[in-house]
Motif scaffolding. Structure first.
Motif, PDB file in Angstrom:
ATOM      1  N   HIS A  80      15.506  38.559  15.002  1.00  8.81           N
ATOM      2  CA  HIS A  80      15.925  38.957  13.739  1.00  8.81           C
ATOM      3  C   HIS A  80      17.464  38.364  13.616  1.00  8.81           C
ATOM      4  N   ASN A  81      17.353  37.721  12.552  1.00  8.11           N
ATOM      5  CA  ASN A  81      18.733  36.791  12.449  1.00  8.11           C
ATOM      6  C   ASN A  81      19.452  37.328  10.982  1.00  8.11           C
ATOM      7  N   ASP A  82      20.745  37.314  10.908  1.00  4.47           N
ATOM      8  CA  ASP A  82      21.440  37.929   9.896  1.00  4.47           C
ATOM      9  C   ASP A  82      22.768  37.304  10.046  1.00  4.47           C
ATOM     10  N   SER A 115      27.145  34.654  12.502  1.00  3.11           N
ATOM     11  CA  SER A 115      25.353  34.684  12.599  1.00  3.11           C
ATOM     12  C   SER A 115      25.235  35.449  13.930  1.00  3.11           C
ATOM     13  N   THR A 162      21.580  36.569  15.991  1.00  2.00           N
ATOM     14  CA  THR A 162      19.965  37.093  16.302  1.00  2.00           C
ATOM     15  C   THR A 162      19.664  38.317  17.240  1.00  2.00           C
ATOM     16  N   TYR A 218      20.359  29.069   8.944  1.00  2.00           N
ATOM     17  CA  TYR A 218      19.240  29.499   9.795  1.00  2.00           C
ATOM     18  C   TYR A 218      18.774  28.609  10.713  1.00  2.00           C
ATOM     19  N   GLY A 266      14.182  37.004   9.059  1.00  2.00           N
ATOM     20  CA  GLY A 266      15.405  36.835   8.281  1.00  2.00           C
ATOM     21  C   GLY A 266      15.464  37.491   6.840  1.00  2.00           C
ATOM     22  N   ASP A 267      16.638  37.388   6.141  1.00  2.00           N
ATOM     23  CA  ASP A 267      16.617  37.743   4.781  1.00  2.00           C
ATOM     24  C   ASP A 267      16.014  36.985   4.078  1.00  2.00           C
ATOM     25  N   VAL A 310      16.361  32.735   4.064  1.00  2.00           N
ATOM     26  CA  VAL A 310      15.590  32.012   4.997  1.00  2.00           C
ATOM     27  C   VAL A 310      14.531  31.110   4.039  1.00  2.00           C
ATOM     28  N   SER A 364       9.980  36.216   5.928  1.00  2.00           N
ATOM     29  CA  SER A 364      11.143  36.320   5.035  1.00  2.00           C
ATOM     30  C   SER A 364      10.948  36.965   3.797  1.00  2.00           C
ATOM     31  N   GLN A 376      14.137  44.435  10.283  1.00  2.00           N
ATOM     32  CA  GLN A 376      15.432  43.607  10.091  1.00  2.00           C
ATOM     33  C   GLN A 376      16.814  44.441   9.972  1.00  2.00           C
TER      34      GLN A 376
END
Length: 562
Positions: free
Chosen positions: A131-133, A172, A174, A198, A218-219, A222, A240, A432
């Motif tokens: 999960h990335n944000d 950022s 992950t 991203y 991601g949100d 992405v 996403s 997420q």
């Protein structure tokens, strides 16, 4: 009896330092940094690995300023526990700053890979879903000193905390879905758009994990054509939520009107449901078809329905109040009244449910045609004065249709349905929040903001160490919950009025060791007796689930270098 009292006792707090020492040793952080980051020959007492551990420890004890680390080392035995042979005076701010410079010069990303790879293997972290944000970190003062062309730029940008008066950087991160373990972090200039980060983060994860078959979640940012096409063309998978652009919204509503069946999905004592349709778009003269998974969430439906009905009620109240104000002051013309009505609908976002008509029923009055005292049977003329009213019409059918649609939200993914069901997609998206909780932990629990370092390179290196601190916290939490599951028994006497606590937070577990001290007693015969506080049964139980031996809280283990 009074002569038997011994007042020659000196104590210093050690808190949870032995627990940190155990985890630092298992993660091999000092060894990895010292083996790779060259040390200036003039530095004799403190290596870069040791200085890094000192700063990470200070972060976990919420000592965020480098110049305060010396005082922290003198007033407690925490760093003395971890590095018994190093004097507190060695942790001065210039020396710690040198380590930050050396880490940045070697390459933060290189150390990220080496340390995190070792931790993943040592603790068997699962990395099937990542999960990335992004978030923004605020800074005070001038923070672009000694900035090179390769450094990030601390600048004004879109502030997620609505602090437009402060400069910032973009951070950022992950995290793995396995206990939200932080995998990779990177800083960007303060005016960098999230959408631009991203793809680069996805490539970093490939380097870290040595594979491409993980799911990158991601949100909604992405889900740009460029991001989705790049990840798909290079053999990766993404998930996403779709942003509600006009084209995506049209595709969603079209799918809702035409679908004929849905899959039931049990989730948290309620029944959600979902279905999927293909989503096709063109990018750089190439056609792409992905899966658009449309989910219905009971909780989301009730929240949005409540909000919708409140907006409708507020719109009607606002029009009633407006009706009392027209025909006076600035509301004497049809145009001004229509603008006020449009403003109400726009404010409450109810344009689809209401339309209005402004009526004009002029009031007729008569006055003398000539000035002065009127004569008998004097001629009179009619005077017409505008008198406006508003007719508000409520479209009930549109509101009913909207209530049918509001519980649904769309996801997009390119992972085949054969190995990734609708239920899998829903659960992956709902996790997420894990990376968002890492940011919350950083800013509220450990006071990341504001950042007072003055050079971008040092800020980048410090955030790298901050991520390692988060990794240590997550590892403790993950280890404790695994041990609790294995023995099928939680912690007692841990939280007020609660027994068998099975999801303890690291911060609460470490707080149980706040008053643990080590000390020395000067006996009457001139000899010295060293000791460490006796542990309670709850503290021993916490050590057990953290997989830390009790001997770590003995003076011989901590300080006897013989």
């Amino acid at each position: 009896m009074a002569n038997d009292v011994n007042n020659n006792v000196e104590t210093k707090p050690i808190g949870f330092a032995p627990i940190l020492q155990h985890y630092f040793h298992k993660c091999c952080i000092v060894d990895i940094i010292d083996q790779n980051v060259p040390l200036d020959a003039r530095r004799k007492m403190l290596t870069h690995g040791q200085a890094s551990i000192a700063m990470i420890t200070a972060i976990l004890f919420q000592v965020m300023s480098l110049y305060k680390v010396c005082k922290f080392a003198r007033e407690s035995n925490v760093l003395d526990v971890i590095f018994p042979d190093i004097s507190p005076d060695e942790y001065f701010d210039d020396r710690l700053g040198d380590t930050l410079d050396a880490i940045h010069k070697f390459g933060i990303g290189n150390l990220e890979l080496l340390i995190t790879r070792h931790i993943i293997e040592a603790f068997e972290i699962q990395t099937e879903i990542c999960h990335n944000d992004t978030t923004c970190a605020q800074v005070y003062g001038e923070n672009n000193k000694n900035r090179s062309e390769q450094s990030i730029k601390i600048s004004y940008g879109y502030s997620k905390q609505y602090r437009k008066d402060l400069k910032q950087l973009v951070w950022s991160m992950t995290a793995s879905s396995d206990s939200s373990f932080p995998l990779f972090q990177q800083t960007y200039s303060g005016n960098t758009a999230d959408v631009e980060t991203y793809v680069e983060q996805w490539h970093h994860l490939i380097d870290l994990l040595g594979k491409k078959n993980f799911l990158f979640a991601g949100d909604s940012k992405v889900a740009t054509h460029g991001n989705m096409a790049h990840i798909n063309d290079h053999g990766g998978y993404f998930l996403s939520p779709l942003p509600m652009y006009a084209s995506y919204q049209e595709a969603l509503f079209k799918a809702l009107d035409k679908h004929d069946h849905e899959t039931l999905i049990p989730y948290k004592d309620q029944m959600n449901r979902g279905f999927e349709v293909p989503l096709t778009f063109e990018h750089e003269n190439k056609s792409y078809t992905f899966r658009m998974i449309i989910l219905f969430d009971q909780g989301l439906f009730y929240r949005r329905k409540k909000s919708l009905l409140e907006r409708i009620t507020k719109t009607q109240v606002a029009f009633d109040e407006l009706a009392q104000k027209i025909n006076a002051y600035k509301l004497k013309t049809k145009d001004s009244i229509e603008q006020a009505c449009q403003a109400i609908l726009k404010k409450h976002k109810t344009q689809a449910f209401f339309d209005f008509v402004v009526h004009n029923d002029p009031v007729v009055t008569y006055k003398n045609a000539r000035p002065g005292r009127p004569a008998k049977n004097a001629e009179k003329i009619a005077v017409y004065q505008d008198h406006f009213s508003i007719e508000l019409n409520y479209n009930e059918s549109a509101c009913t249709k909207a209530q049918y649609q509001i519980g649904y939200y769309p996801l997009v993914t390119n992972k085949p349905a054969s190995g990734f069901s609708i239920e899998d997609a829903m659960l992956a998206h709902k996790n997420q929040y894990k990376v968002e909780h890492l940011y919350k932990r950083s800013k509220s629990g450990y006071n990341l903001e504001p950042i007072y370092l003055q050079t971008p390179d040092r800020i980048e290196a410090y955030l790298f160490l901050f991520k390692i601190a988060l990794q240590i916290l997550v590892l403790m939490e993950r280890t404790a919950r695994i041990k609790i599951a294995e023995r099928d028994k939680g912690l007692d006497n841990f939280m007020p009025n609660k027994r068998d606590v099975r999801n303890p937070k690291t911060e609460n577990m470490l707080a149980m060791f706040e008053f643990v001290v080590c000390g020395v007693i000067l006996l009457h015969d001139g000899s010295r007796q060293y000791f460490v506080s006796k542990l309670t049964e709850t503290q021993k139980d916490i050590l057990s689930i953290l997989d830390v031996p009790e001997k770590c809280y003995t003076h011989q283990y901590l300080f006897d270098t013989s």
